[in-house]
Design a protein around this motif. Sequence first.
Motif, mmCIF file in Angstrom:
data_model
loop_
_atom_site.group_PDB
_atom_site.id
_atom_site.type_symbol
_atom_site.label_atom_id
_atom_site.label_comp_id
_atom_site.label_asym_id
_atom_site.label_seq_id
_atom_site.Cartn_x
_atom_site.Cartn_y
_atom_site.Cartn_z
ATOM 1 N N TYR A 70 0.835 -1.205 0.000
ATOM 2 C CA TYR A 70 0.000 0.000 0.000
ATOM 3 C C TYR A 70 0.870 1.254 0.000
ATOM 4 O O TYR A 70 0.543 2.247 -0.663
ATOM 5 N N GLU A 71 1.979 1.220 0.716
ATOM 6 C CA GLU A 71 2.855 2.388 0.802
ATOM 7 C C GLU A 71 3.384 2.763 -0.581
ATOM 8 O O GLU A 71 3.444 3.954 -0.927
ATOM 9 N N MET A 72 3.752 1.759 -1.393
ATOM 10 C CA MET A 72 4.208 2.065 -2.748
ATOM 11 C C MET A 72 3.063 2.642 -3.579
ATOM 12 O O MET A 72 3.252 3.603 -4.330
ATOM 13 N N ALA A 73 1.878 2.036 -3.458
ATOM 14 C CA ALA A 73 0.726 2.529 -4.209
ATOM 15 C C ALA A 73 0.443 3.986 -3.865
ATOM 16 O O ALA A 73 0.194 4.809 -4.761
ATOM 17 N N ALA A 74 0.482 4.321 -2.583
ATOM 18 C CA ALA A 74 0.195 5.688 -2.158
ATOM 19 C C ALA A 74 1.202 6.670 -2.750
ATOM 20 O O ALA A 74 0.836 7.782 -3.177
ATOM 21 N N LYS A 75 2.480 6.279 -2.791
ATOM 22 C CA LYS A 75 3.498 7.149 -3.378
ATOM 23 C C LYS A 75 3.294 7.289 -4.889
ATOM 24 O O LYS A 75 3.539 8.352 -5.461
ATOM 25 N N ALA A 76 2.847 6.221 -5.533
ATOM 26 C CA ALA A 76 2.575 6.280 -6.974
ATOM 27 C C ALA A 76 1.405 7.211 -7.272
ATOM 28 O O ALA A 76 1.406 7.914 -8.288
ATOM 29 N N LEU A 77 0.406 7.211 -6.398
ATOM 30 C CA LEU A 77 -0.713 8.130 -6.580
ATOM 31 C C LEU A 77 -0.220 9.575 -6.616
ATOM 32 O O LEU A 77 -0.739 10.398 -7.378
ATOM 33 N N ASP A 78 0.776 9.880 -5.797
ATOM 34 C CA ASP A 78 1.335 11.236 -5.759
ATOM 35 C C ASP A 78 2.005 11.620 -7.069
ATOM 36 O O ASP A 78 2.165 12.808 -7.363
ATOM 37 N N GLU A 79 2.412 10.628 -7.853
ATOM 38 C CA GLU A 79 3.042 10.868 -9.153
ATOM 39 C C GLU A 79 2.023 10.788 -10.293
ATOM 40 O O GLU A 79 2.394 10.682 -11.455
ATOM 41 N N ASN A 80 0.732 10.797 -9.954
ATOM 42 C CA ASN A 80 -0.361 10.763 -10.942
ATOM 43 C C ASN A 80 -0.453 9.404 -11.640
ATOM 44 O O ASN A 80 -0.711 9.330 -12.843
ATOM 45 N N TYR A 81 -0.263 8.337 -10.860
ATOM 46 C CA TYR A 81 -0.412 6.984 -11.380
ATOM 47 C C TYR A 81 -1.706 6.363 -10.862
ATOM 48 O O TYR A 81 -2.116 6.612 -9.724
ATOM 49 N N LEU A 82 -2.323 5.563 -11.724
ATOM 50 C CA LEU A 82 -3.431 4.714 -11.326
ATOM 51 C C LEU A 82 -2.896 3.347 -10.925
ATOM 52 O O LEU A 82 -1.792 2.957 -11.326
ATOM 53 N N ILE A 83 -3.691 2.608 -10.167
ATOM 54 C CA ILE A 83 -3.330 1.270 -9.729
ATOM 55 C C ILE A 83 -4.302 0.285 -10.375
ATOM 56 O O ILE A 83 -5.518 0.398 -10.185
ATOM 57 N N SER A 84 -3.765 -0.652 -11.154
ATOM 58 C CA SER A 84 -4.607 -1.600 -11.885
ATOM 59 C C SER A 84 -4.580 -2.959 -11.196
ATOM 60 O O SER A 84 -3.511 -3.489 -10.882
#
Length: 268
Positions: A162-176
């Motif tokens: 989850y921590e990686m996903a949250a950081k990716a959200l900050d870079e304007n990434y979606l999670i598939s």
Amino acid sequence: MLIDTHCHLDKLDLTPYNENVKGALDAAANNGVKQILTISVDLESFSNVHEFTRQSGVFSSCGVHPLHTEGLLDDAERLIQLASLEKVVAIGETGLDYFYEKDLAVHAAQQKSFALHLESAAKLKLPVIVHTREAREDTLALIREHGDTDVGGVLHCFTESYEMAAKALDENYLISISGIVTFKNAAELRETVKKLPLDRLLVETDSPYLAPIPHRGQKNEPKYVKDVAQFVADVKGVRYEELLEITARNFHEKFRKVIRDEVLIESC
């Protein structure tokens, strides 16, 4: 609108459809799938992948998978040329895989290739489809250094923290989310899905791999994205129709070259 946002049409087992991909597309349409994004894993076979975009409702990406070690990029010219074609809506899949590949020299080559993909995507204003396994810090660092946060991308078939996903959200990434979420040993992933905002999620099959329960052990195909979507809706505690509406909106906002009203033609 139900969308399979990541599959490999060129690798499907078409035996049940007399080796005709239209049979698989019809089966998907009859299961409610309206659009499909078929994914490139190397430039040598890209023309075969792009050929599927002649079918209504099918779009493609262009890129080199990090485990395609003999074809990792050291120059982006060809990638940019191919990714500029009609109905190519994303760069990738690209990224880092330290799970299957342990050689540090190959890691360096993956990193260079990934950086070139990110820079090419920034030039073309296309989202990046990222494969990442056991390379969390390096993946995020390269996205920050070489990516374009105005466009961002997708962490596909997500299985990391989850921590990686949250950081990716900050870079304007979606999670598939793929069919892995349905597996018995995926409790941590389900907890991650519960925490992530619905407006940052996509669903995919990654077919022909990772068929969801109740199709585990079978060859996966786009029609099974319905099972993934229903499972994710249940995990999130929302109506199936709401999940489809929001994930379709997420997809179309991220992949802006997709023609929204171009859908798979349903078979009779």
